[in-house]
Design a protein around this motif. Structure first.
Motif, PDB file in Angstrom:
ATOM      1  N   GLN B  91      59.379  36.226  31.950  1.00 49.29           N
ATOM      2  CA  GLN B  91      58.134  35.687  31.923  1.00 49.29           C
ATOM      3  C   GLN B  91      56.956  37.021  31.985  1.00 49.29           C
ATOM      4  OE1 GLN B  91      57.384  32.081  34.164  1.00 49.29           O
ATOM      5  NE2 GLN B  91      59.204  31.305  33.059  1.00 49.29           N
ATOM      6  N   PHE B  92      56.118  36.658  33.285  1.00 52.91           N
ATOM      7  CA  PHE B  92      55.165  37.838  33.295  1.00 52.91           C
ATOM      8  C   PHE B  92      54.960  38.365  34.645  1.00 52.91           C
ATOM      9  CE2 PHE B  92      54.197  35.195  29.783  1.00 52.91           C
ATOM     10  CZ  PHE B  92      53.802  35.850  28.677  1.00 52.91           C
ATOM     11  N   GLY B  93      56.275  38.541  35.355  1.00 54.43           N
ATOM     12  CA  GLY B  93      56.301  39.359  36.741  1.00 54.43           C
ATOM     13  C   GLY B  93      55.728  38.090  37.751  1.00 54.43           C
ATOM     14  N   THR B  94      56.020  38.765  38.904  1.00 49.68           N
ATOM     15  CA  THR B  94      55.611  37.581  39.784  1.00 49.68           C
ATOM     16  C   THR B  94      54.194  37.690  40.477  1.00 49.68           C
ATOM     17  OG1 THR B  94      56.511  39.376  41.634  1.00 49.68           O
ATOM     18  CG2 THR B  94      58.201  37.804  40.974  1.00 49.68           C
ATOM     19  N   GLU B  95      53.728  38.500  39.931  1.00 45.87           N
ATOM     20  CA  GLU B  95      52.257  38.617  40.413  1.00 45.87           C
ATOM     21  C   GLU B  95      51.140  38.113  39.396  1.00 45.87           C
ATOM     22  OE1 GLU B  95      53.028  42.581  39.204  1.00 45.87           O
ATOM     23  OE2 GLU B  95      54.407  42.761  41.246  1.00 45.87           O
ATOM     24  N   THR B  96      51.703  37.419  38.415  1.00 41.78           N
ATOM     25  CA  THR B  96      50.756  36.515  37.575  1.00 41.78           C
ATOM     26  C   THR B  96      50.227  35.536  38.290  1.00 41.78           C
ATOM     27  OG1 THR B  96      52.550  35.740  36.594  1.00 41.78           O
ATOM     28  CG2 THR B  96      51.270  37.648  35.295  1.00 41.78           C
ATOM     29  N   GLU B  97      48.861  35.474  38.103  1.00 45.60           N
ATOM     30  CA  GLU B  97      48.300  34.225  38.718  1.00 45.60           C
ATOM     31  C   GLU B  97      48.969  32.671  38.001  1.00 45.60           C
ATOM     32  OE1 GLU B  97      44.183  36.010  40.404  1.00 45.60           O
ATOM     33  OE2 GLU B  97      44.183  34.081  39.639  1.00 45.60           O
ATOM     34  N   ARG B  98      48.712  31.764  38.606  1.00 40.40           N
ATOM     35  CA  ARG B  98      49.096  30.407  37.749  1.00 40.40           C
ATOM     36  C   ARG B  98      47.946  29.465  38.300  1.00 40.40           C
ATOM     37  NH1 ARG B  98      53.616  31.606  40.117  1.00 40.40           N
ATOM     38  NH2 ARG B  98      55.407  32.054  38.694  1.00 40.40           N
ATOM     39  N   HIS B  99      47.475  28.723  37.199  1.00 38.43           N
ATOM     40  CA  HIS B  99      46.338  27.760  37.357  1.00 38.43           C
ATOM     41  C   HIS B  99      46.829  26.402  36.887  1.00 38.43           C
ATOM     42  CE1 HIS B  99      42.878  29.356  39.148  1.00 38.43           C
ATOM     43  NE2 HIS B  99      43.643  30.489  39.199  1.00 38.43           N
ATOM     44  N   VAL B 100      47.134  25.615  37.616  1.00 37.33           N
ATOM     45  CA  VAL B 100      47.869  24.214  37.328  1.00 37.33           C
ATOM     46  C   VAL B 100      46.817  23.328  36.494  1.00 37.33           C
ATOM     47  CG1 VAL B 100      48.790  22.002  37.897  1.00 37.33           C
ATOM     48  CG2 VAL B 100      49.484  23.897  39.141  1.00 37.33           C
ATOM     49  N   GLN B 101      47.104  22.839  35.121  1.00 35.55           N
ATOM     50  CA  GLN B 101      46.195  22.251  34.234  1.00 35.55           C
ATOM     51  C   GLN B 101      46.438  20.633  34.418  1.00 35.55           C
ATOM     52  OE1 GLN B 101      43.769  23.711  32.480  1.00 35.55           O
ATOM     53  NE2 GLN B 101      44.370  25.590  33.334  1.00 35.55           N
ATOM     54  N   ARG B 102      47.452  20.275  34.707  1.00 36.39           N
ATOM     55  CA  ARG B 102      47.977  18.898  34.534  1.00 36.39           C
ATOM     56  C   ARG B 102      49.154  18.817  35.279  1.00 36.39           C
ATOM     57  NH1 ARG B 102      50.201  15.774  29.743  1.00 36.39           N
ATOM     58  NH2 ARG B 102      51.043  18.012  29.397  1.00 36.39           N
ATOM     59  N   VAL B 103      49.290  17.532  36.160  1.00 37.05           N
ATOM     60  CA  VAL B 103      50.650  17.267  36.581  1.00 37.05           C
ATOM     61  C   VAL B 103      51.030  15.959  36.319  1.00 37.05           C
ATOM     62  CG1 VAL B 103      52.024  16.686  38.640  1.00 37.05           C
ATOM     63  CG2 VAL B 103      50.591  18.643  38.509  1.00 37.05           C
ATOM     64  N   ALA B 104      52.087  15.399  35.548  1.00 33.68           N
ATOM     65  CA  ALA B 104      52.010  14.004  34.892  1.00 33.68           C
ATOM     66  C   ALA B 104      53.525  13.795  34.795  1.00 33.68           C
ATOM     67  CB  ALA B 104      51.370  14.083  33.520  1.00 33.68           C
ATOM     68  N   ASP B 105      53.576  12.453  34.720  1.00 32.42           N
ATOM     69  CA  ASP B 105      54.986  11.895  34.704  1.00 32.42           C
ATOM     70  C   ASP B 105      55.043  11.500  33.223  1.00 32.42           C
ATOM     71  OD1 ASP B 105      55.946  11.309  37.044  1.00 32.42           O
ATOM     72  OD2 ASP B 105      54.121  10.285  37.485  1.00 32.42           O
ATOM     73  N   VAL B 106      56.114  11.975  32.579  1.00 27.85           N
ATOM     74  CA  VAL B 106      56.462  11.656  31.080  1.00 27.85           C
ATOM     75  C   VAL B 106      57.899  11.142  31.043  1.00 27.85           C
ATOM     76  CG1 VAL B 106      55.054  13.687  30.468  1.00 27.85           C
ATOM     77  CG2 VAL B 106      57.321  14.113  30.935  1.00 27.85           C
ATOM     78  N   VAL B 107      57.982  10.359  29.892  1.00 29.28           N
ATOM     79  CA  VAL B 107      59.251   9.870  29.428  1.00 29.28           C
ATOM     80  C   VAL B 107      59.521  10.574  28.431  1.00 29.28           C
ATOM     81  CG1 VAL B 107      60.465   7.757  28.733  1.00 29.28           C
ATOM     82  CG2 VAL B 107      58.546   7.606  30.337  1.00 29.28           C
ATOM     83  N   ALA B 108      60.563  11.206  28.122  1.00 22.34           N
ATOM     84  CA  ALA B 108      61.094  11.857  27.011  1.00 22.34           C
ATOM     85  C   ALA B 108      61.262  11.068  25.699  1.00 22.34           C
ATOM     86  CB  ALA B 108      62.389  12.520  27.248  1.00 22.34           C
TER      87      ALA B 108
END
Lengths: 245, 245
Positions: B91-108
DNA sequence: CAATTTAATATGTACGAACATAATAGGGGA
DNA sequence: TCCCCTATTATGTTCGTACATATTAAATTG
């Protein structure tokens, strides 16, 4: 002289590869192996640690030493294996087919120089290929790959490549006399260009993964395999693998 | 009781982290360390092998043992480190920042089920986030990430996540009681959807890297870290990391 | 003083021994 | 027969020793 523990490790690896110790079977005890190879148990254990580190066997107290995986093909040294691991992780596995589309000498313009981290005007040998899933009857390409090789070695590489297009491994193992190899790699998402469209069996403008690899040969003094990540550009990351051979 | 070589390895790692042994310095000789820790030289060597394997030090005959890298922050065990390595590579290294956009329950549905390798109808907790280069004043996003977690642990994960959005590491270290973790990961090139366009600061239809991660918790019996590549779909590859903790 | 040789040094390899510990197999009791 | 306890077994940990080897530092020599 070959170190004893290395000899034992190699002998066991070959025995596993030959099927004398099939996957799932249990190896003789450390004492028995020590007797067979006429070495001490400590030496057998040192060999076992290697096999365990490479994931070939697992050990449990009194459960014996189980063979967990098939031994890799011979002839691939540590560096190649490391590269193959990186390759497996970052790209599409060692089993993917490659089809070379183009082999060309290029001179870095300012844009390419920025991307490759070199001065403009530097010469490179660029080998472009398409990757596809093996065994897929439709032969659908999955990736476009550009490999950039230090222009100073272009002729040598061309000669060594010969007819068969095994870029990977061929390079590392056949370019002897060079004591140092540096590899840089980028993965990015790109739009399919008009040139790529036909070999990739898709329309221009479609979304595709692009992988760029850079091979350098130098004589710097660096002692160990290191790996770092430099997320410089948008939609792009790179890794570097250095090793003194 | 903590094994002696593990104790020595930990003590040295902490000493390096604290700056008592700065990067570039040379450690005391094995004999001296053996005396200091009141263990045998064999034990010191066992500890050294660990440090060397993790890339912390390099050893040369009579050149002493050099400190090569800063010790990682404490509290991250081997598994987390392995994951971080994978993460750094893929991925992009451990130093990359993350910003959570969405947390959702999904059914496949059938499509997602195929992609995740599960039966349709299976429940997942999906955490979508955007990654960006740290220190970049423009805060340009570089990647969209979807993390899928076994739905059975959705509540637990939500609770453990709390306010801070450190998905990675938090999960692995705080979900205790589970003896097994499996992670699958896909990287693909996609077109930016309308939903993604705004957080990614780009137009819909642009090219972007997409990373999908899957977290599973089970009680299967697998002893070692393994890693395999399954290029199933076009423009897609996946890896699996298994480990019994 | 420079180049070469030699000695000192720290890690590398290997041995053998002893005890610890977890998994297994076998035996004894209910 | 089933369960529990015990003995066995193979790997895990630790010790101490000895010698090999590559590197550095000192000493020697031209």
């Amino acid at each position: 002289m070959e170190k004893r523990y290395a000899f034992v490790a190699r002998a066991l690896t070959e025995a596993i590869a030959d099927g004398r110790h099939p996957v799932g079977s249990v190896l003789p005890t450390e004492f028995e192996l020590a007797e067979q190879f006429a070495v001490s148990r400590s030496t057998v254990r040192a060999a076992m640690q290697e096999l365990q580190a490479s994931g070939l066997v697992s050990r449990k107290r009194n459960a014996g030493t189980r063979v967990e995986a098939a031994a890799p093909a011979r002839g691939s040294d540590g560096f190649t294996q490391a590269l193959n691991t990186i390759e497996a992780v970052q790209q599409f596995g060692t089993e993917t087919e490659r089809h070379v589309q183009r082999v060309a000498d290029v001179v870095a313009d300012s844009e390419l120089a920025t991307q490759l981290g070199c001065r403009p005007g530097r010469r490179w040998l660029c080998i472009s290929s398409v990757r596809m899933v093996p065994g897929d009857a439709t032969r659908t390409p999955i990736c476009w790959t550009d490999v950039y090789i230090d222009g100073a070695f272009a002729d040598e590489v061309r000669a060594k490549m010969g007819g068969h297009h095994e870029i990977f491994g061929t390079l590392v193992e056949k370019i002897s006399g060079r004591r140092f190899v540096e590899i840089r790699q980028d993965i990015s998402a790109v739009g399919v260009s008009r040139e790529m469209a036909e070999p990739l069996k898709t329309a221009a403008g479609a979304h595709a993964l692009s992988i760029r690899r850079q091979y350098l040969f130098a004589s710097s003094e660096l002692a160990e395999v290191s790996l770092s990540v430099h997320p410089a550009d948008r939609f792009r990351y790179s890794t570097r693998l250095l090793r003194q051979s």
